[in-house]
Design an enzyme around this catalytic site. Structure first.
Site, PDB file in Angstrom:
ATOM      1  CE  LYS A  32      74.622  36.123 -19.188  1.00 53.68           C
ATOM      2  NZ  LYS A  32      74.738  35.819 -17.737  1.00 53.68           N
ATOM      3  CG  ASP A  59      77.078  38.423 -16.239  1.00 53.57           C
ATOM      4  OD1 ASP A  59      77.310  39.440 -15.417  1.00 53.57           O
ATOM      5  OD2 ASP A  59      75.722  37.821 -16.184  1.00 53.57           O
ATOM      6  CE  LYS A  61      74.370  40.613 -13.130  1.00 53.22           C
ATOM      7  NZ  LYS A  61      74.791  39.159 -13.745  1.00 53.22           N
ATOM      8  CG  ASP A  64      85.418  43.720  -3.160  1.00 49.95           C
ATOM      9  OD1 ASP A  64      86.111  44.450  -2.108  1.00 49.95           O
ATOM     10  OD2 ASP A  64      85.419  42.627  -2.974  1.00 49.95           O
ATOM     11  CB  THR A 123      65.488  42.298 -13.846  1.00 52.17           C
ATOM     12  OG1 THR A 123      66.215  41.114 -13.789  1.00 52.17           O
ATOM     13  CG2 THR A 123      65.708  43.193 -14.891  1.00 52.17           C
ATOM     14  NE  ARG A 214      65.575  30.693 -18.693  1.00 51.47           N
ATOM     15  CZ  ARG A 214      65.013  31.330 -17.545  1.00 51.47           C
ATOM     16  NH1 ARG A 214      64.198  30.796 -16.416  1.00 51.47           N
ATOM     17  NH2 ARG A 214      65.247  32.718 -17.322  1.00 51.47           N
TER      18      ARG A 214
HETATM   19  O1  C5P Z   1      67.235  32.205 -20.032  1.00 47.82           O
HETATM   20  P1  C5P Z   1      67.239  33.582 -20.044  1.00 47.82           P
HETATM   21  O2  C5P Z   1      67.163  34.124 -21.633  1.00 47.82           O
HETATM   22  O3  C5P Z   1      66.189  34.172 -19.203  1.00 47.82           O
HETATM   23  O4  C5P Z   1      68.573  34.062 -19.550  1.00 47.82           O
HETATM   24  C1  C5P Z   1      69.101  35.424 -19.562  1.00 47.82           C
HETATM   25  C2  C5P Z   1      70.542  35.442 -18.862  1.00 47.82           C
HETATM   26  O5  C5P Z   1      70.793  36.816 -18.818  1.00 47.82           O
HETATM   27  C3  C5P Z   1      70.835  34.618 -17.738  1.00 47.82           C
HETATM   28  O6  C5P Z   1      72.025  34.422 -17.863  1.00 47.82           O
HETATM   29  C4  C5P Z   1      70.661  35.462 -16.681  1.00 47.82           C
HETATM   30  O7  C5P Z   1      71.485  35.263 -15.595  1.00 47.82           O
HETATM   31  C5  C5P Z   1      70.920  36.742 -17.233  1.00 47.82           C
HETATM   32  N1  C5P Z   1      70.301  38.214 -16.757  1.00 47.82           N
HETATM   33  C6  C5P Z   1      69.025  38.396 -16.972  1.00 47.82           C
HETATM   34  N2  C5P Z   1      68.526  39.531 -16.150  1.00 47.82           N
HETATM   35  C7  C5P Z   1      69.305  40.495 -15.600  1.00 47.82           C
HETATM   36  C8  C5P Z   1      70.593  40.101 -15.688  1.00 47.82           C
HETATM   37  C9  C5P Z   1      71.058  39.075 -16.444  1.00 47.82           C
HETATM   38  O8  C5P Z   1      68.238  37.376 -17.007  1.00 47.82           O
HETATM   39  N3  C5P Z   1      68.534  41.403 -15.283  1.00 47.82           N
END
Ligand code: C5P
Length: 234
Positions: A32, A59, A61, A64, A123, A214
């Site tokens: 991603k 990604d 998003k 528009d 979220t 992460r």
């Molecule tokens: O590090 P982590 O596993 O939390 O990363 C999750 C990825 O998914 C990040 O790129 C974050 O921006 C994305 N994301 C998220 N929650 C959402 C939408 C996207 O954590 N509701």
């Protein structure tokens, strides 16, 4: 089963992204590229990732007017990405324009259309945020409303939080692909993710794809972390 792990390349430079991708590529299904990396490295990072043979989830998003989103989607198709996100709160006309653009541009370019994924309620939003912007205060209801609108508007996939998967699976056509971030294995800290599931729980609940940042990229050994997550799914 295909490898459902989408590794989030949440790093600021192309060099860091390519290094991480090279290290973990054999253990993940796609990568991603989000706003941070795309804004610093540009479309070139998408091309360089595609040159390695990797699948790319762009990604950005989009939200528009329908014509602008359709054109942005056409540009994403020409970059040959496999998934791309738009905000469902852009409405049915915008979503239909996005999906139509994906299909038409792909047909013209001799490619498969990317999966246009709808984002429902971020979220980071809660009831207060929704009331503030004049929406239904109940987050779950607003998510369901936008998810149904997305399916009706022709989208073939949605991004949702782990705890929304089960409810959405009950109301959406089975063909809709659900892409889920907020995944934690239990071995790491939850960071800023408040509502998480393990990779296995998310797939069992009905997730088609898992976006994982992460737990892989901040692990002492990202490749081993990705392999262990994959093994937990088999
Ligand atoms: O590090 P982590 O596993 O939390 O990363 C999750 C990825 O998914 C990040 O790129 C974050 O921006 C994305 N994301 C998220 N929650 C959402 C939408 C996207 O954590 N509701």
């Amino acid at each position: 089963m295909q490898n459902p792990i989408i590794a989030a390349l949440d790093v600021p430079t192309a060099e860091q992204a390519l290094k991480l991708a090279q290290e973990i590529a054999p253990a993940v299904g796609a990568f991603k590229i989000g706003k941070e990396l795309f804004t610093s490295a540009g479309p070139d990072i998408v091309k360089r990732m595609r040159d390695t043979g990797a699948s790319v989830f762009l990604d950005l998003k989009f939200h528009d007017i329908p014509n602008t989103v359709a054109k942005a989607i056409a540009s994403a198709v020409r970059l040959d990405v496999q998934m791309v996100t738009i905000h469902t709160s852009g409405g049915s006309e915008m979503m239909r324009a996005a999906e139509q653009s994906a299909q038409q541009t792909a047909a013209q370019s001799g490619r498969n259309a990317p999966l246009v994924l709808g984002v429902t309620v971020l979220t980071s939003h809660d009831a207060n945020t929704l009331v503030e912007i004049g929406c239904e205060a109940n987050v779950g209801k607003q998510v369901e409303r936008l998810a149904l609108l997305a399916a009706k508007s022709g989208l073939r996939g949605l991004v949702c939080s782990p705890l929304e998967i089960s409810a959405l699976r009950q109301i959406l056509p089975a063909s809709i692909q659900l892409v889920t971030p907020g995944i934690r294995t239990g071995a790491e800290k939850a960071d800023d993710q408040k509502r998480t599931l393990t990779p296995r729980e998310a797939v069992q609940a009905g997730a088609s794809w898992l976006v994982i940042g992460r737990p892989i990229n901040a692990a002492p050994n990202p490749r081993a972390a990705a392999e262990s997550i994959l093994a937990s799914l088999r």
